[in-house]
Motif scaffolding. Structure first.
Motif, mmCIF file in Angstrom:
data_model
loop_
_atom_site.group_PDB
_atom_site.id
_atom_site.type_symbol
_atom_site.label_atom_id
_atom_site.label_comp_id
_atom_site.label_asym_id
_atom_site.label_seq_id
_atom_site.Cartn_x
_atom_site.Cartn_y
_atom_site.Cartn_z
ATOM 1 N N LEU A 1 60.938 48.526 19.653
ATOM 2 C CA LEU A 1 60.911 47.067 19.758
ATOM 3 C C LEU A 1 59.963 46.468 18.724
ATOM 4 N N PRO A 2 60.223 45.224 18.299
ATOM 5 C CA PRO A 2 59.252 44.535 17.441
ATOM 6 C C PRO A 2 57.912 44.430 18.163
ATOM 7 N N GLN A 3 56.841 44.447 17.396
ATOM 8 C CA GLN A 3 55.510 44.410 17.985
ATOM 9 C C GLN A 3 55.325 43.164 18.857
ATOM 10 N N GLY A 4 54.865 43.377 20.072
ATOM 11 C CA GLY A 4 54.599 42.273 20.984
ATOM 12 C C GLY A 4 55.791 41.788 21.786
ATOM 13 N N LYS A 5 57.018 42.314 21.493
ATOM 14 C CA LYS A 5 58.226 41.844 22.181
ATOM 15 C C LYS A 5 58.176 42.153 23.670
ATOM 16 N N LEU A 6 57.822 43.374 24.024
ATOM 17 C CA LEU A 6 57.796 43.778 25.434
ATOM 18 C C LEU A 6 56.791 42.928 26.208
ATOM 19 N N GLU A 7 55.611 42.743 25.632
ATOM 20 C CA GLU A 7 54.572 41.972 26.317
ATOM 21 C C GLU A 7 54.982 40.516 26.490
ATOM 22 N N SER A 8 55.649 39.939 25.478
ATOM 23 C CA SER A 8 56.041 38.535 25.572
ATOM 24 C C SER A 8 57.103 38.311 26.644
ATOM 25 N N VAL A 9 58.028 39.267 26.787
ATOM 26 C CA VAL A 9 59.054 39.131 27.817
ATOM 27 C C VAL A 9 58.435 39.286 29.209
ATOM 28 N N LYS A 10 57.506 40.235 29.330
ATOM 29 C CA LYS A 10 56.826 40.401 30.624
ATOM 30 C C LYS A 10 56.041 39.139 30.986
ATOM 31 N N LYS A 11 55.402 38.531 30.000
ATOM 32 C CA LYS A 11 54.631 37.305 30.264
ATOM 33 C C LYS A 11 55.554 36.149 30.663
ATOM 34 N N MET A 12 56.721 36.074 29.989
ATOM 35 C CA MET A 12 57.687 35.034 30.337
ATOM 36 C C MET A 12 58.136 35.173 31.786
ATOM 37 N N CYS A 13 58.412 36.405 32.208
ATOM 38 C CA CYS A 13 58.828 36.645 33.593
ATOM 39 C C CYS A 13 57.706 36.251 34.568
ATOM 40 N N GLU A 14 56.476 36.582 34.197
ATOM 41 C CA GLU A 14 55.336 36.252 35.064
ATOM 42 C C GLU A 14 55.170 34.745 35.194
ATOM 43 N N ASN A 15 55.324 34.022 34.084
ATOM 44 C CA ASN A 15 55.178 32.573 34.110
ATOM 45 C C ASN A 15 56.271 31.890 34.914
ATOM 46 N N ASN A 16 57.433 32.541 34.989
ATOM 47 C CA ASN A 16 58.548 31.968 35.736
ATOM 48 C C ASN A 16 58.732 32.601 37.109
ATOM 49 N N ALA A 17 57.737 33.364 37.533
ATOM 50 C CA ALA A 17 57.763 34.016 38.845
ATOM 51 C C ALA A 17 59.031 34.839 39.035
ATOM 52 N N ARG A 18 59.403 35.560 37.993
ATOM 53 C CA ARG A 18 60.592 36.417 38.061
ATOM 54 C C ARG A 18 60.160 37.865 37.862
ATOM 55 N N PRO A 19 60.784 38.790 38.563
ATOM 56 C CA PRO A 19 60.472 40.208 38.326
ATOM 57 C C PRO A 19 60.964 40.628 36.943
ATOM 58 N N PHE A 20 60.169 41.429 36.267
ATOM 59 C CA PHE A 20 60.543 41.881 34.925
ATOM 60 C C PHE A 20 61.725 42.835 34.994
#
Length: 462
Positions: A30-49
């Protein structure tokens, strides 16, 4: 480094996007930081990763939870690079699945261990068979939902193996996995101590790519001919993308179906050093030692190698997606390589119903049905059997500006001679004669008498 095109398919919600996302994450692709950004998006939207979110980038896909189009992702193991095609699983998006699978050299077909073999699992197996994809591994996903049961895995393997046998496919490769948990993707897991076969990554690396084939004959569908006039540049460049083999300066080439021939004077490419040779997958142009007239869509081959087949009739395995049935003698458009022509359905040899998967005796081929058919083309075309050349052995059919079907050529049949094919042949010869001989009246009438004896009888030529 070698490259392999692989399609990942299966019924909707059986875990294709999750599998690809997990593979990309676990191999640091994955591009650097992609996994972390998607996990953060899920956390901000109260969605399970979900690993599938790494692939499902379209807004509509996020909302509906289904993959609509074929997503292409690049992946690299220690052995080679991959273009992995995530093909849609929903029945309404089978057209997109064909578009994806038509580029593939191998396939992973996912089946949900808990849900079992779905009707779409059978359709996709049939489609892979019709497209001639022989390298297929069955990946039994969500094994965690059946407690990693060897009995459940074996039962599903027996059931689907029996179905594949009816399609003429023999696949001994069944891999029990949990894509979400990463079981048997990169390494063997303690959750399945009874499984001794390859992991998903190992099976990917075991597949053969087109680039690994040796001594492939040169083939290049002619995309266009460019003629320059500025600054006394009189080059005529024959351009296209090489589908197989190699070409060198001074090689003699033949264009099919016109059978025009000449020798390569130079190889041309934009903003690159001077080339003396070109190989598979390169988009190039070349000039010839003698000027000849050829049409877009012809296939270029080397004179010292085997020739492609030329005809206007062929037998094919077809999968139909048109909203209207495929009908006898109705004009359609066909695309093979860079060639396009009008095509007619001449004979339906057998039909497989897309819902029941039974053989049907019908005068037409309906939506989501597969068939073995014979086509007649308006023009002579250069083509290949799929078993011998995948890129020139596949075709797409267009009905009213919409892709309506696709398939593979299984047999090239004796050509059907028409006035049009004769006229095209004569016109090509005349253009060549006119460009090299100002006084060719006698040869003109000789050609007309040969190909149209009733219109130009010998005693009427004066």
């Amino acid at each position: 480094m070698q490259r392999l095109n692989i399609v990942i398919t299966g019924h909707v919600d059986h875990g294709k996007s999750t599998l690809i996302g997990r593979l990309l994450a676990d191999t640091d692709s994955l591009p650097q930081g992609k996994l972390e950004s998607v996990k953060k998006m899920c956390e901000n939207n109260a969605r399970p990763f979900e690993y599938a979110f790494l692939l499902d980038a379209l807004a509509d896909e996020q909302k509906q939870g289904i993959t609509i189009d074929s997503a292409r992702v690049f992946f690299q193991s220690k052995k080679r690079e991959y273009i992995i095609i995530d093909a849609p699983g929903h029945i309404e998006f089978l057209k997109n699945m064909i578009s994806g699978a038509s580029r593939a050299e191998a396939a992973l077909l996912l089946i949900d261990a808990k849900e079992g073999v779905a009707e779409n699992s059978k359709r996709h197996g049939m489609l892979l068979s019709l497209l001639g994809i022989k390298q297929v591994a069955i990946v039994v996903n969500k094994m965690d939902l059946v407690n990693f049961s060897e009995i459940a895995f074996t039962k599903l393997k027996v059931e689907y193996s029996e179905y594949l046998a009816t399609l003429g496919i023999k696949s001994d490769i069944f891999i029990p996995i949990s894509a979400r948990e990463g079981v048997n993707l990169i390494e063997h897991s303690a959750s399945t101590p009874w499984y001794k076969g390859p992991t998903v990554l190992e099976i990917l690396d075991s597949f053969k790519s087109v680039e690994e084939k040796e001594n492939d004959d040169f083939r290049m569908p002619l995309q266009d001919v460019y003629k320059f006039t500025r600054d006394n540049d009189d080059r005529r460049i024959y351009a296209g993308t090489v589908t197989s083999g190699e070409l060198h300066v001074n090689d003699e080439v033949i264009f099919y179906p016109s059978l025009k021939r000449s020798r390569v004077a130079s190889i041309e490419s934009f903003n690159t050093p001077v080339k003396n040779s070109v190989k598979e997958s390169e988009a190039i142009g070349f000039t010839l030692q003698t000027q000849i007239y050829v049409r877009n869509g012809e296939v270029v081959a080397r004179a010292d190698q085997s020739a492609p087949k030329v005809s206007n009739r062929f037998e094919a395995n077809l999968f139909w997606l048109g909203t209207k049935p495929l009908e006898l003698d109705k004009p359609y458009k066909i695309k093979i390589g860079s060639a396009q022509s009008t095509i007619y359905l001449e004979e339906i040899k057998r039909v497989i119903d897309g819902d029941t998967l039974d053989h049907a005796n019908e005068p037409s081929v309906g939506r989501h049905e597969a068939a073995c058919v014979i086509f007649r083309v308006h023009d002579l075309l250069a083509m290949e059997l799929f078993a011998e050349n995948q890129k020139l052995g596949r075709f797409v059919i267009v009905d009213e500006y919409d892709i309506a079907g696709g398939g593979i050529i299984t047999e090239v049949l004796e050509q059907y001679t028409t006035r049009r094919t004769k006229a095209l042949h004569v016109s090509d010869l005349l253009v060549d004669k006119a460009s090299t001989n100002a006084d060719f009246e006698e040869e003109l009438f000789a050609l007309l008498r040969k190909h149209f004896p009733h219109q130009f009888p010998t005693d009427n030529i004066g």
